[in-house]
Design an enzyme around this catalytic site. Structure first.
Site, PDB file in Angstrom:
ATOM      1  N   ARG A  78       1.025  -1.334  -0.043  1.00 17.55           N
ATOM      2  CA  ARG A  78       0.107   0.133   0.068  1.00 17.55           C
ATOM      3  C   ARG A  78       0.956   1.284   0.055  1.00 17.55           C
ATOM      4  NH1 ARG A  78      -1.958   2.061   4.328  1.00 17.55           N
ATOM      5  NH2 ARG A  78      -2.432   0.193   5.455  1.00 17.55           N
ATOM      6  N   TYR A 131     -14.325  15.895 -17.340  1.00 17.33           N
ATOM      7  CA  TYR A 131     -14.802  14.626 -17.152  1.00 17.33           C
ATOM      8  C   TYR A 131     -16.183  14.221 -16.404  1.00 17.33           C
ATOM      9  CZ  TYR A 131     -14.538   9.559 -16.593  1.00 17.33           C
ATOM     10  OH  TYR A 131     -14.747   8.212 -16.607  1.00 17.33           O
ATOM     11  N   ASP A 213      -5.797  18.064 -15.722  1.00 23.55           N
ATOM     12  CA  ASP A 213      -5.901  16.842 -16.398  1.00 23.55           C
ATOM     13  C   ASP A 213      -5.361  16.722 -17.793  1.00 23.55           C
ATOM     14  OD1 ASP A 213      -7.016  14.448 -17.430  1.00 23.55           O
ATOM     15  OD2 ASP A 213      -8.828  14.655 -16.105  1.00 23.55           O
ATOM     16  N   LYS A 238      -6.467   5.644 -20.529  1.00 24.99           N
ATOM     17  CA  LYS A 238      -6.677   5.676 -21.794  1.00 24.99           C
ATOM     18  C   LYS A 238      -5.469   5.697 -22.648  1.00 24.99           C
ATOM     19  CE  LYS A 238     -10.529   6.927 -19.745  1.00 24.99           C
ATOM     20  NZ  LYS A 238     -11.017   8.099 -19.370  1.00 24.99           N
TER      21      LYS A 238
END
Ligand code: PLP
Length: 424
Positions: A78, A131, A213, A238
């Site tokens: 983690r 988005y 972004d 993407k």
């Protein structure tokens, strides 16, 4: 250029990112000589000694500064894992960032980063549209934490956004500027340098963080850190992943900001797993090849659409012309027009649907950036949740179709578009 590891240079000259994507940050001798990076499918790591374990935790929790050349050892997946660490090192190369953090999704990257820098009473200023998931986070979730969220239209001059902040008496509350450019699905550009300068000018004792972004054009065709942004965010689902087979996200920036983001990632548990890290490492080897092929294919497709009588309008960065203020922004901050095209068929929703249902090679699906070409209908799919009036104002009409161009032969893509347009 930020400091690289020694293997980032050849005879003192920095190597290009694409040359380093097969080797940077990986030492085969540490993995039984394996030429390729193994998947470190382990939750925990064995310490050589109790003293080592103590030293690693001191660094992990920022209890002391690292000694010269000291790096944090592996503790628990983690906090860190070799697949993620090597991937993060490689991701810094394209954006010339000091540090990177990989997440389980683009939304994990965005939400963890925003919650690192925003506190109750703060103001978040953001470009519109963004988005869908980001929009929901801004409008439905962050206000529940006492954060004021104010949007500005992509393409609007920063003076307008500043005037709005001042009118509301919130200029000194601004903590974070969030920019998504080009905007989805209209391809409207936001001037990163101009908004970063506004953030700088409004910064008081606390520096306003500018985050971009960069999913649509980056990391090949736009590098926001060079335009003055502090942080770059990606949905690695993407272009970076590029094969429509993995969900992941990235945040990049300087070390001090990323240290804070990584502590939040550790505590929220929003990191990616080792298998995701390994898939993205594989994807990075072909990133430039894929994005270049997609960009070239998009040029052919746009040329075809521009000339087609049943196409009313094409939104494509390669169509911007001298004299358009958006063209100046493009020239300053973009390297190439990328592989995303939106267009309006002559007519409305019925005509757009007839076109989408007639496609044979291009898949009817949301998402983007993969090797296969995809088509979708923003008004009823990706942007269905946007207020209908606002949707029209933003230019998302019922006749609009969004294309993500893949690596197929351009003649085949055009043949498919041609036969589907014939059905309209
Ligand atoms: C897909 C996307 C996201 C969200 O990423 P996920 O990996 O789906 O969580 C964020 N921003 C943009 C621009 C996107 O296209």
């Amino acid at each position: 250029m930020t400091q690289r590891k020694p293997e980032g240079y050849l005879n003192g000259r920095p190597l290009s990112p694409e040359s380093l994507m097969m080797s940077y940050g990986y030492k085969p001798a540490l993995s039984e000589g394996a030429a390729k990076i193994p998947i470190f499918q382990t939750s925990t790591f064995v310490f050589k000694s109790a003293e080592d374990g103590k030293a690693f935790f001191e660094l992990a929790y920022g209890l002391r500064a690292p000694d010269a050349g000291e790096e944090m050892g592996l503790i628990y997946s983690r906090l860190n894992n070799p697949d993620l660490e090597i991937l993060e090192d490689r991701l810094t190369l394209w954006d010339e960032a000091e540090a990177a953090a990989v997440f389980a999704s683009g939304m994990a990257a965005i939400s963890t980063t925003l919650l690192t820098f925003l506190r109750p009473g703060d103001v978040l200023l953001h470009s519109e549209p963004v988005y869908g998931g980001t929009d929901y986070l801004f409008k439905q979730v962050l206000p529940q934490f006492g954060i004021r969220v104010i949007g500005f239209r992509a393409g609007a001059p920063p003076a307008e956004a500043e005037a709005q902040l001042r009118r509301l008496g919130l200029a000194d509350r601004l903590a974070l500027m969030f920019i998504e450019t080009p905007a989805n699905p209209t391809n409207a550009l936001v001037d990163i340098a101009a908004y970063a300068a506004l953030a700088e000018s409004l910064s008081g004792t606390r520096r306003i963080v500018t985050a971009v972004d960069n999913t649509f054009l980056g990391p090949l065709w736009q590098q926001p850190l060079k335009s003055g942004a502090d942080l770059v965010l990606y949905s690695a689902t993407k272009y970076i992943g590029g094969h429509s087979d993995v969900i992941a996200g990235v945040c990049l920036g300087n070390r001090s900001l990323l240290d804070r983001v990584k502590i939040m990632r550790t505590i929220f548990g929003t990191m990616a797993g080792p298998h995701t890290g390994w898939l993205l490492l594989r994807s990075l080897e072909t990133l430039k090849l894929r994005m270049t092929a997609q960009m070239k294919n998009a040029r052919h497709v746009a040329e075809f659409l521009n000339a087609h009588p049943k196409v009313a309008r094409v939104h494509y960065l390669g169509n911007l012309c001298d004299g358009d203020p958006q063209y100046d922004v493009y020239q300053r901050q973009c390297i190439a027009p990328g592989g995303m095209i939106s267009f309006e068929v002559a007519g409305g929703e019925a005509e757009a649907f007839r076109f989408l249902n007639a496609l044979k090679l291009i898949h009817l699906a949301v998402s983007l950036g993969g090797t296969e070409s995809l088509a979708e209908h923003p008004a009823t799919m990706t942007h269905a949740d946007v207020d209908p009036e606002e949707r029209l104002e933003l230019g998302i009409t019922p006749a609009m179709v969004r294309l993500s161009i893949g690596v197929e032969h351009p003649d085949d893509l055009i043949a498919d578009l041609e036969q589907a347009l014939a059905a309209v």
